[in-house]
Design an enzyme around this catalytic site. Structure first.
Site, PDB file in Angstrom:
ATOM      1  CG  LEU A 274     -12.128 -62.286 -24.959  1.00  0.00           C
ATOM      2  CD1 LEU A 274     -11.697 -63.496 -24.179  1.00  0.00           C
ATOM      3  CD2 LEU A 274     -12.934 -62.706 -26.153  1.00  0.00           C
ATOM      4  N   GLY A 275     -14.573 -57.997 -24.148  1.00  0.00           N
ATOM      5  CA  GLY A 275     -15.574 -57.267 -23.362  1.00  0.00           C
ATOM      6  C   GLY A 275     -16.732 -58.222 -23.244  1.00  0.00           C
ATOM      7  CB  THR A 276     -16.439 -60.951 -21.511  1.00  0.00           C
ATOM      8  OG1 THR A 276     -15.498 -60.940 -22.542  1.00  0.00           O
ATOM      9  CG2 THR A 276     -16.912 -62.349 -21.294  1.00  0.00           C
ATOM     10  CB  SER A 277     -21.757 -61.338 -20.054  1.00  0.00           C
ATOM     11  OG  SER A 277     -22.002 -59.977 -20.313  1.00  0.00           O
TER      12      SER A 277
END
Lengths: 248, 253
Positions: free
Chosen positions: B53-56
């Site tokens: 989950l490369g995420t914001s």
């Protein structure tokens, strides 16, 4: 007690024919022979008190504590065999600490009471242990309203507004019933505790006693602790005066 | 049917291993997509990467409640495994989490916490506190830190303390915050948040703050994107909101 002497009172793992477990009842007798302990729940906290017979003039004052801290916000007042009671208190301390560690908040009174009751009940189930010869009062005032519990050697537990255990419990209970708990402050409850304990003590007949008084209330910032020395002196003076007035 | 190899969609259908190769040679070739020397084809290796989950993500507490928000991109290396995923997950009626890191790890942890909170509720007869949920997450993340990649924001509402936000970064610390941001995209919006977060914002202001912050993070961060999903929790319950990818409030304020 027709079953006594027939062997049915030797073990907790055998019921008597009329469905009783005598060892548990004997354990409760151990409590009934021991010093009186009182707990009063007020709106702003809980007060607890216990008298201890002074067994020797050489005994250091304050030794053999019968009121102990379990957690910051909860304490225990014990009656019965003190060595047994200490095991219960140690267990309660572990339960409180592990609850705090795991859940990130102080243990609620109902949970602490359940855990202690569970332990005491477990000790009535197996042949290789005997029931605890002690009852405990649990005072808890954390995130909910102040709560007072009593746990018996059988593992039964009750939540009370005010209760007493030990030798003078009957007299103490009828004295407690006369109090108006809806208006009583914790400070007043401390005074009442001392008064009730001294009422059941005849200085001419009984051994000298030492009081232990504790409270957990708004005034102590919801911390369970022994009452300050000044308050203890006041309470004992008032109690002795009330006792003297009763004798006249 | 006609296929055009210069179109991404058609390449995906015809030759999934070479989707990233443009007409003029793209990702696959420059990264040595086909190793002639040892005869092995590494071009699909990115699919062996863990689902990340490369995420914001972020959560903000306001008076009487809390808002959680997240983008919707789930990647497997450079491949977007899901462009509409929901990283705002429920663990209890009024306690939600934003997940970042390994999708597998954070899902598993959330499942454990859901179970623990259910047990807590049945045993003690009342809804668990947000602090309790956060404490369970911390317990799992800290004690298994060597095997986990999980950055979690726990937020919710309870009767004792109202709306609360707890951040549990990789490593398993537990920090209570007025607001928290997390995931790879958050690095781009620290300045934005420093400048525009004000204590005591209303629910509407907080919603706008979350939407704008996430939009900017998603615009700059390659591994964030898609849509914004939000959960707004207060005494009355949970409201889910959704901002489609073409309506993101990105741009000058």
């Amino acid at each position: 007690m027709s079953s006594i002497g027939t062997g049915y009172d030797q073990s907790t793992t055998t019921f008597s024919p009329d469905g009783r477990v005598f060892q548990v009842e004997y354990a409760m007798k151990a409590v009934d022979n021991s010093s009186t302990a009182i707990g009063i729940r007020c709106k702003d906290g809980i007060a607890m008190a216990v008298d201890k017979p002074v067994i020797s003039k050489m005994l250091v004052e304050g030794s053999n504590r019968r009121i102990l801290n379990v957690d910051k916000h909860s304490g225990m007042c014990v009656s019965g065999l003190q060595a047994d009671a200490r095991q219960i208190v140690n267990h309660a301390r572990d339960e409180a600490a592990s609850y705090l560690d795991f859940n990130g908040g102080p243990i609620p009174g109902s949970v602490l009471c359940d855990r202690v009751a569970g332990l005491m009940h477990a000790y009535t189930l197996y042949w290789y242990v005997r029931p605890f010869g002690a009852s405990v009062l649990i005072a808890n005032y954390a995130e909910d309203s102040p709560e007072l519990y009593a746990v018996e050697p059988s593992g039964l537990s009750y939540r009370y507004l005010a209760t007493a255990i030990g030798k003078g419990k009957n007299a103490a209970k009828s004295a407690l019933e006369k109090l108006d708990l809806s208006t009583l402050s914790c400070r007043e409850a401390v005074m009442e505790c001392a008064k009730i304990l001294y009422m059941g003590h005849d200085p001419s007949k009984d051994k000298p006693i030492e009081l232990e008084l504790s409270w957990v209330c708004d005034e102590t910032n919801r911390m369970h602790q022994l009452v300050p020395p000044q308050l203890k002196i006041e309470a004992e003076e008032a109690a002795k005066a009330a006792r003297a007035a009763m004798d006249e | 049917m006609d296929f055009d190899r210069s179109r991404f969609v058609d390449r995906e259908l015809l030759d999934p291993a070479r989707v990233m190769e443009g007409a003029h040679g793209g990702y696959g070739r420059s990264h040595g997509g086909i190793h002639v020397e040892n005869g092995t084809d590494n071009s699909l290796d990115f699919l062996k990467n863990p689902v990340d989950l490369g995420t914001s993500i972020m959560a903000v507490a306001f008076k009487g409640g809390v808002i959680l928000g997240a983008d919707s991109r789930t990647s497997t290396g450079v491949y977007i495994a899901n462009r509409v995923s929901d990283k705002v997950t429920s663990v209890d009626e009024k306690i939600y989490v934003c997940r970042s890191g390994s999708a597998a790890d954070t899902q598993a942890i959330s499942d454990y916490v859901t179970y623990y909170l259910d047990m807590h509720r049945t045993q003690y007869g009342k809804p668990p506190k947000v602090q309790t949920a956060a404490s369970y997450f911390r317990e799992l993340c800290y004690h298994n830190k060597n095997n986990l990649t999980a950055g979690i924001i726990v937020a919710g509402w309870d009767a004792a303390k109202g709306g609360q936000v707890f951040s549990i970064p990789v490593g398993g610390a537990l920090l209570e915050r007025p607001y928290a941001i997390g995931g790879s995209g958050s690095t781009y919006i620290y300045g934005f948040c420093d400048a525009y977060f004000k204590p005591g914002m209303t629910r509407e202001q907080c919603e706008e703050f979350v939407a704008k912050a996430l939009s900017h993070a998603m615009a700059r961060d390659g591994s964030s994107g898609g849509v914004i999903r939000m959960a707004i929790i207060d005494e009355n319950g949970v409201e889910r909101k959704f901002i489609p990818g073409n309506k993101l409030p990105y741009g000058p304020l």
